[in-house]
Scaffold this motif. Structure first.
Motif, mmCIF file in Angstrom:
data_model
loop_
_atom_site.group_PDB
_atom_site.id
_atom_site.type_symbol
_atom_site.label_atom_id
_atom_site.label_comp_id
_atom_site.label_asym_id
_atom_site.label_seq_id
_atom_site.Cartn_x
_atom_site.Cartn_y
_atom_site.Cartn_z
ATOM 1 N N LEU A 78 -104.550 43.398 154.047
ATOM 2 C CA LEU A 78 -105.357 43.569 152.724
ATOM 3 C C LEU A 78 -106.525 42.903 153.059
ATOM 4 C CD1 LEU A 78 -106.129 44.681 150.068
ATOM 5 C CD2 LEU A 78 -104.707 42.711 149.194
ATOM 6 N N LEU A 79 -106.458 41.530 153.500
ATOM 7 C CA LEU A 79 -107.802 40.887 153.638
ATOM 8 C C LEU A 79 -108.556 41.127 154.616
ATOM 9 C CD1 LEU A 79 -105.986 37.098 153.058
ATOM 10 C CD2 LEU A 79 -107.702 38.421 151.527
ATOM 11 N N THR A 80 -107.800 41.601 155.977
ATOM 12 C CA THR A 80 -108.702 42.165 156.955
ATOM 13 C C THR A 80 -109.437 43.398 156.463
ATOM 14 O OG1 THR A 80 -107.036 41.193 158.683
ATOM 15 C CG2 THR A 80 -108.541 42.878 159.248
ATOM 16 N N GLY A 81 -108.745 44.311 155.757
ATOM 17 C CA GLY A 81 -109.338 45.581 155.390
ATOM 18 C C GLY A 81 -110.732 45.361 154.583
ATOM 19 N N VAL A 82 -110.469 44.618 153.577
ATOM 20 C CA VAL A 82 -111.421 44.020 152.741
ATOM 21 C C VAL A 82 -112.934 43.435 153.526
ATOM 22 C CG1 VAL A 82 -112.222 42.488 150.748
ATOM 23 C CG2 VAL A 82 -110.124 43.618 150.661
ATOM 24 N N VAL A 83 -112.433 42.660 154.362
ATOM 25 C CA VAL A 83 -113.513 42.105 155.278
ATOM 26 C C VAL A 83 -114.194 43.244 156.235
ATOM 27 C CG1 VAL A 83 -114.078 40.474 157.168
ATOM 28 C CG2 VAL A 83 -112.459 39.635 155.287
ATOM 29 N N VAL A 84 -113.642 43.947 156.896
ATOM 30 C CA VAL A 84 -114.042 45.401 157.513
ATOM 31 C C VAL A 84 -114.793 46.068 156.485
ATOM 32 C CG1 VAL A 84 -113.283 47.505 158.880
ATOM 33 C CG2 VAL A 84 -112.262 45.058 159.193
ATOM 34 N N PHE A 85 -114.233 46.316 155.224
ATOM 35 C CA PHE A 85 -115.015 47.158 154.378
ATOM 36 C C PHE A 85 -116.243 46.770 153.991
ATOM 37 C CE2 PHE A 85 -115.892 49.557 150.613
ATOM 38 C CZ PHE A 85 -115.350 50.712 150.750
ATOM 39 N N ALA A 86 -116.306 45.458 153.861
ATOM 40 C CA ALA A 86 -117.551 44.824 153.205
ATOM 41 C C ALA A 86 -118.592 44.677 154.396
ATOM 42 C CB ALA A 86 -117.170 43.423 152.888
ATOM 43 N N THR A 158 -128.563 53.679 141.701
ATOM 44 C CA THR A 158 -129.546 54.584 142.614
ATOM 45 C C THR A 158 -130.512 54.834 141.780
ATOM 46 O OG1 THR A 158 -127.482 55.724 143.776
ATOM 47 C CG2 THR A 158 -129.780 56.899 143.764
ATOM 48 N N THR A 159 -130.758 55.278 140.368
ATOM 49 C CA THR A 159 -131.707 55.290 139.560
ATOM 50 C C THR A 159 -132.591 53.968 139.465
ATOM 51 O OG1 THR A 159 -130.492 57.067 138.551
ATOM 52 C CG2 THR A 159 -132.516 56.420 137.305
ATOM 53 N N THR A 160 -131.848 52.995 139.136
ATOM 54 C CA THR A 160 -132.580 51.731 138.759
ATOM 55 C C THR A 160 -133.289 50.981 140.055
ATOM 56 O OG1 THR A 160 -131.083 51.653 136.826
ATOM 57 C CG2 THR A 160 -132.502 49.447 137.337
ATOM 58 N N PHE A 161 -132.432 50.922 140.950
ATOM 59 C CA PHE A 161 -132.787 50.200 142.393
ATOM 60 C C PHE A 161 -133.101 51.200 143.456
ATOM 61 C CE2 PHE A 161 -129.999 47.326 139.597
ATOM 62 C CZ PHE A 161 -130.962 46.417 139.162
ATOM 63 N N SER A 162 -131.988 51.482 144.127
ATOM 64 C CA SER A 162 -132.027 52.471 145.362
ATOM 65 C C SER A 162 -130.782 52.760 145.840
ATOM 66 C CB SER A 162 -132.811 51.905 146.489
ATOM 67 O OG SER A 162 -132.017 50.716 147.200
ATOM 68 N N TRP A 163 -130.576 53.888 146.670
ATOM 69 C CA TRP A 163 -129.106 54.195 147.037
ATOM 70 C C TRP A 163 -128.402 52.979 147.863
ATOM 71 C CZ3 TRP A 163 -128.208 53.947 152.289
ATOM 72 C CH2 TRP A 163 -129.282 54.185 153.160
ATOM 73 N N HIS A 164 -129.430 52.001 148.626
ATOM 74 C CA HIS A 164 -128.823 50.863 149.154
ATOM 75 C C HIS A 164 -127.736 50.137 148.520
ATOM 76 C CE1 HIS A 164 -131.779 51.356 152.715
ATOM 77 N NE2 HIS A 164 -132.512 51.916 151.841
ATOM 78 N N TRP A 165 -127.930 50.046 147.205
ATOM 79 C CA TRP A 165 -127.360 49.140 146.286
ATOM 80 C C TRP A 165 -125.896 49.890 145.994
ATOM 81 C CZ3 TRP A 165 -127.861 44.295 144.805
ATOM 82 C CH2 TRP A 165 -129.111 43.689 145.056
ATOM 83 N N ALA A 166 -125.953 51.324 145.948
ATOM 84 C CA ALA A 166 -124.874 51.649 146.077
ATOM 85 C C ALA A 166 -123.429 51.359 146.939
ATOM 86 C CB ALA A 166 -124.615 53.265 146.170
ATOM 87 N N PHE A 167 -123.985 50.943 148.349
ATOM 88 C CA PHE A 167 -123.066 50.216 149.192
ATOM 89 C C PHE A 167 -123.153 48.749 148.909
ATOM 90 C CE2 PHE A 167 -124.613 54.434 151.033
ATOM 91 C CZ PHE A 167 -123.136 54.885 151.208
ATOM 92 N N GLY A 168 -124.338 48.463 148.612
ATOM 93 C CA GLY A 168 -124.441 46.859 148.692
ATOM 94 C C GLY A 168 -123.673 46.302 147.436
ATOM 95 N N ILE A 169 -123.183 46.794 146.504
ATOM 96 C CA ILE A 169 -122.450 46.324 145.609
ATOM 97 C C ILE A 169 -120.760 45.845 145.918
ATOM 98 C CG2 ILE A 169 -121.309 48.495 145.121
ATOM 99 C CD1 ILE A 169 -122.107 45.766 142.502
ATOM 100 N N ASN A 170 -120.537 46.517 147.212
ATOM 101 C CA ASN A 170 -119.084 46.105 147.895
ATOM 102 C C ASN A 170 -119.249 44.828 148.342
ATOM 103 O OD1 ASN A 170 -118.536 48.683 147.263
ATOM 104 N ND2 ASN A 170 -119.182 49.454 149.390
#
Length: 536
Positions: A78-86, A158-170
């Protein structure tokens, strides 16, 4: 030493956040795609792969990582997966081209496949009796709720900031999960130590080619080529579509996987999939029901946001707010499922949930139209959300009810794979119904207007290939405003047809639960507990 009750429930919170991480990401992209197209200038083919690369890799690797987690440690996986995902999310945030973004999405799929089955096996190993029912209810409601919250969060970011934040929240979520899991979740693993490498390779080939075929059939053609795939500048040769070839490879790989697994089982060697689990009626029949249910549940989530934004003209945030009713219903169901745990057989909770889903989806279908308003959608989506919250969690509990904890990762991976296969099949079938109906309805309306065939085909192609995104451009010009009206009506027809089809699949899922019996867990928690190796 047994984990304290307070620590167990705290661990459930962080495990649920891990589930939320991958579910939100799989839905958040839908509302961010228009901004990604504008910013990176990606092609329509790249748009598809931004959305589908994650699903393809995710579904292909679920079974593999679920089995490996039993051996190397579920918390570690689980921890490995979270790190890879982030880390993959960092790559998505920094992506400057469509190809780099697609690569990041592939890697995210690897991380997601490590996370999902491991969360289930950790819950199965950590909780007992009535507590397990509550834990599964929270887990299932998180999936249902986050599927609705994702578009809202994605639209706002996406509306308030940019699409980058849709991934950055992870990224901050990933850090929070890692710290929380290290503090609150104990390690557990099964008994086997060796990995079935050949079985793993065959599993990836089988699932990868099957999901590819299901996803790309509508684009490339189910038998003959409709659109030729291109790879590294080379075009697909011949008239036979790659889709039937992918299905043939998948069938051969599945046959080889089963033959290889049975051979290793007879030889007393560990296998990727514990074939003996299919001798457990609740596991065998529950997985079949889960696959059919996923056909209806996930396919409709694809269609509704497109209709809301492109036919009704909702903003991304408005779409998310409407779908929030689904999340609210799912979270209400979490408390209801917990209250029913131990009092009502889980299979009856599943049946009640599926009945609510059918009512909710059918209600949505009846509301859909080019002049629909958001008001009538809210109660229908709320009822649907209650159904998702009840059915998803308790069906998971029924599937894993009689599975020994030592094989929890394999069982969880199998159950998750069945759901993902159902989801991919649902997206393929309902997507085909959605766009085929839209195409036919729009062509008919344009013929009635006397539009020349060449211009008609051009308009239909633009609307369908953009999933409705071209409607706004048609509406902006006075010369094509009437055509835009036809396109909105046609997209509404397609969404309505897909919704009724989803309700039909859910009816089949409800019928499939007839083979599940009572769905209660045998009294063997103490024996299961002895099979877990706690490692603080």
């Amino acid at each position: 030493m047994e984990t304290s009750a307070r620590r167990r429930w705290a661990g459930l919170v962080f495990i649920s956040i891990a589930v939320a991480l991958i579910i939100v990401d799989s839905t958040i992209v839908n509302v961010a795609v228009p901004s990604i197209v504008d910013d990176l200038g990606i092609t329509s083919t790249q748009v598809q792969w931004v959305q589908e690369a994650y699903t393809l890799v995710f579904a292909s690797l679920l079974l593999v990582f679920g089995s490996i987690a039993d051996r190397v440690g579920r918390r570690r996986m689980l921890l490995t997966g979270v790190v890879v995902f982030a880390l993959a999310s960092v790559g998505a945030v920094l992506a400057s081209t469509g190809d780099l973004l697609i690569l990041a999405r592939f890697v995210q799929g690897v991380g997601g496949a490590m996370i999902l089955p491991t969360t289930l096996s950790l819950l199965n190993a950590t909780f007992r009796g009535r507590e397990r029912g509550i834990a599964f209810a929270v887990w299932g409601s998180t999936i249902g709720g986050m599927a609705a919250v994702g578009p809202l969060l994605g639209g706002w970011l996406t509306t308030t900031f940019s699409w980058h934040w849709a991934f950055g929240i992870n990224i901050p979520l990933g850090i929070l999960i890692v710290v929380g899991v290290l503090l609150t979740v104990d390690e557990s693993r099964g008994g086997a130590t060796r990995i079935d490498v050949v079985g793993a390779v065959l599993s990836v080939i089988a699932m990868g080619t099957l999901v590819f075929g299901l996803i790309e059939g509508r684009t490339y053609g189910w038998w003959t080529v409709d659109q030729r795939p291109e790879l590294f500048g080379a075009s697909w040769p011949g008239d036979l579509s790659p889709v039937p070839i992918a299905f043939a490879v998948s069938a051969l790989a599945i046959a080889a996987f089963i033959a290889w697994g049975l051979h290793r089982r007879r030889a007393g060697q560990p296998t990727l999939l514990a074939f003996g689990l299919f001798g457990i009626p609740s596991f065998r029949n529950g997985n079949l029901a889960a696959l059919v249910v996923a056909l209806g549940e996930f396919g409709i989530i694809l269609a509704l946001p497109l209709w809301l934004q492109f036919a009704l003209g909702f903003e991304a945030v408005q779409t998310g707010l409407v779908l929030l009713a689904l999340a609210a219903g799912s979270f209400v169901a979490s408390g209801l499922a917990g209250a029913l745990s131990g009092k009502v057989a889980p299979v009856w909770v599943v049946r009640a949930g599926l009945a609510a889903e059918i009512v909710g989806v059918a209600g949505v279908a009846l509301v859909i139209g080019p002049d629909a308003t958001w008001g009538p959608l809210i109660p229908a989506l709320f009822v649907y959300g209650i159904g998702v919250g009840l059915a998803t969690a308790q069906l998971t509990g029924v599937v894993l009810a009689d599975v020994p904890v030592a094989e929890g990762g394999q069982a969880s991976g199998t159950q998750s794979t069945a759901r993902q296969l159902g989801a991919a099949l649902g997206i393929a079938i309902l997507g085909t119904i959605l766009f085929s109906t839209t195409s036919g309805a729009l062509a008919t309306r344009l013929d009635d207007r006397g539009i020349p065939p060449e211009q008609r085909d051009e308009v239909v192609s633009a609307v369908v290939e953009s999933a409705g995104g071209a409607i706004a451009g048609l509406e902006a010009s006075p010369q094509t405003a009437d055509i835009a009206t036809d396109a909105r009506a046609a997209l509404s027809d397609g969404t309505r047809a897909a919704s009724f089809a989803a309700a039909g699949f859910l009816v089949l899922g409800l019928a499939a639960t007839a083979s599940l019996g009572r769905g209660t867990r045998r009294e063997a928690d103490e024996a299961d507990a002895a099979e877990v190796t706690p490692r603080g």
